[in-house]
Design a protein around this motif. Structure first.
Motif, PDB file in Angstrom:
ATOM      1  N   GLY A  23     -10.710  49.172  -4.631  1.00  0.00           N
ATOM      2  CA  GLY A  23     -10.972  50.609  -4.522  1.00  0.00           C
ATOM      3  C   GLY A  23     -11.992  50.952  -3.454  1.00  0.00           C
ATOM      4  O   GLY A  23     -11.838  51.946  -2.733  1.00  0.00           O
ATOM      5  N   ASP A  24     -13.040  50.133  -3.321  1.00  0.00           N
ATOM      6  CA  ASP A  24     -14.072  50.387  -2.311  1.00  0.00           C
ATOM      7  C   ASP A  24     -13.492  50.293  -0.902  1.00  0.00           C
ATOM      8  O   ASP A  24     -13.797  51.114  -0.042  1.00  0.00           O
ATOM      9  N   ARG A  25     -12.661  49.291  -0.689  1.00  0.00           N
ATOM     10  CA  ARG A  25     -12.035  49.102   0.636  1.00  0.00           C
ATOM     11  C   ARG A  25     -11.089  50.264   0.941  1.00  0.00           C
ATOM     12  O   ARG A  25     -11.060  50.762   2.060  1.00  0.00           O
ATOM     13  N   ILE A  26     -10.320  50.695  -0.049  1.00  0.00           N
ATOM     14  CA  ILE A  26      -9.398  51.826   0.130  1.00  0.00           C
ATOM     15  C   ILE A  26     -10.186  53.078   0.499  1.00  0.00           C
ATOM     16  O   ILE A  26      -9.820  53.812   1.415  1.00  0.00           O
ATOM     17  N   TYR A  27     -11.284  53.318  -0.231  1.00  0.00           N
ATOM     18  CA  TYR A  27     -12.126  54.485   0.047  1.00  0.00           C
ATOM     19  C   TYR A  27     -12.636  54.450   1.490  1.00  0.00           C
ATOM     20  O   TYR A  27     -12.573  55.447   2.208  1.00  0.00           O
ATOM     21  N   LEU A  28     -13.136  53.286   1.914  1.00  0.00           N
ATOM     22  CA  LEU A  28     -13.665  53.136   3.269  1.00  0.00           C
ATOM     23  C   LEU A  28     -12.573  53.373   4.322  1.00  0.00           C
ATOM     24  O   LEU A  28     -12.796  54.079   5.313  1.00  0.00           O
ATOM     25  N   LEU A  29     -11.404  52.812   4.094  1.00  0.00           N
ATOM     26  CA  LEU A  29     -10.290  53.000   5.046  1.00  0.00           C
ATOM     27  C   LEU A  29      -9.896  54.468   5.154  1.00  0.00           C
ATOM     28  O   LEU A  29      -9.660  54.981   6.255  1.00  0.00           O
ATOM     29  N   ARG A  30      -9.827  55.148   4.033  1.00  0.00           N
ATOM     30  CA  ARG A  30      -9.465  56.577   4.042  1.00  0.00           C
ATOM     31  C   ARG A  30     -10.547  57.415   4.725  1.00  0.00           C
ATOM     32  O   ARG A  30     -10.241  58.359   5.448  1.00  0.00           O
ATOM     33  N   LEU A  31     -11.790  57.058   4.484  1.00  0.00           N
ATOM     34  CA  LEU A  31     -12.901  57.753   5.135  1.00  0.00           C
ATOM     35  C   LEU A  31     -12.836  57.571   6.658  1.00  0.00           C
ATOM     36  O   LEU A  31     -12.955  58.534   7.419  1.00  0.00           O
ATOM     37  N   GLU A  32     -12.624  56.334   7.097  1.00  0.00           N
ATOM     38  CA  GLU A  32     -12.507  56.055   8.530  1.00  0.00           C
ATOM     39  C   GLU A  32     -11.313  56.789   9.126  1.00  0.00           C
ATOM     40  O   GLU A  32     -11.394  57.336  10.230  1.00  0.00           O
TER      41      GLU A  32
END
Length: 147
Positions: free
Chosen positions: A96-105
Motif C-alpha cells: 500500500g505504501d508503494r502504491i500511494y507513493l507511485l500515485r502521488l508521483e
C-alpha cells in the motif's frame, strides 16, 4: 517503471577535436564513447530510450523550442503512465505504501505536464495578440492625403 538519466556527451573527432553528440544517452552507453556533459542531464521514462541506451527522438538542443516543450510534456506523461501501470500490478494489502507513493508521483508528473501545456497556450495567445497589435489597418475608400 524506471526513470532514466540521459546526457549529451563529448566525443573525439577524427582529428582529435572534441565534438558534442547529437543525441543524449545513458551514462552506461557514454562510458566507452566519451565524457558526459553533466549539465545536459534530463530525466526520461525507460520507454524513451532505445536498446543501445540512446534517447529516442524528441528532446534535443537543436530542436525548435515548441518541439522541445512538447517532448518534455510527452516525457512527463509517459513517466506518469509508467507509475500508474506499476501501481496496478501491486498488492494493495502488502504494498500500500508503494502504491500511494507511485500515485502521488504520477499526480505530480501530470501537474508538471499541465503547467507546461498552460505555458504553451499562454505563449501562443501572446503571440497571436502581438500579431494583431502590430498590424496596420487602412480604411478602404478613404484618401489618406486629404484625411
Amino acid at each position: 517503471m524506471t526513470d532514466m538519466y540521459v546526457y549529451y556527451f563529448m566525443r573525439r573527432g577524427p582529428a582529435g577535436e572534441h565534438i558534442l553528440s547529437k543525441r543524449r544517452a545513458t551514462l552506461e552507453t557514454i562510458k566507452n564513447k566519451g565524457e558526459a556533459v553533466m549539465e545536459s542531464q534530463i530525466v526520461v521514462d525507460h520507454t524513451e530510450v532505445d536498446g543501445n541506451g540512446f534517447l529516442i527522438g524528441g528532446i534535443g538542443g537543436e530542436s525548435h523550442p515548441k518541439d522541445e516543450r512538447w517532448a518534455q510534456i510527452r516525457s512527463l506523461e509517459r513517466r506518469a503512465i509508467s507509475r500508474d501501470s506499476e501501481a496496478l500490478t501491486l498488492n494493495e494489502s502488502g504494498e500500500g505504501d508503494r502504491i500511494y507513493l507511485l500515485r502521488l508521483e504520477s499526480r505530480e508528473l501530470r501537474k508538471q505536464a499541465e503547467r507546461l501545456k498552460k505555458q504553451h497556450a499562454d505563449s501562443m495567445a501572446r503571440g497571436l495578440g502581438n500579431g494583431i497589435d502590430t498590424q496596420v489597418f487602412v480604411r478602404f475608400g478613404s484618401d489618406l492625403t486629404t484625411g
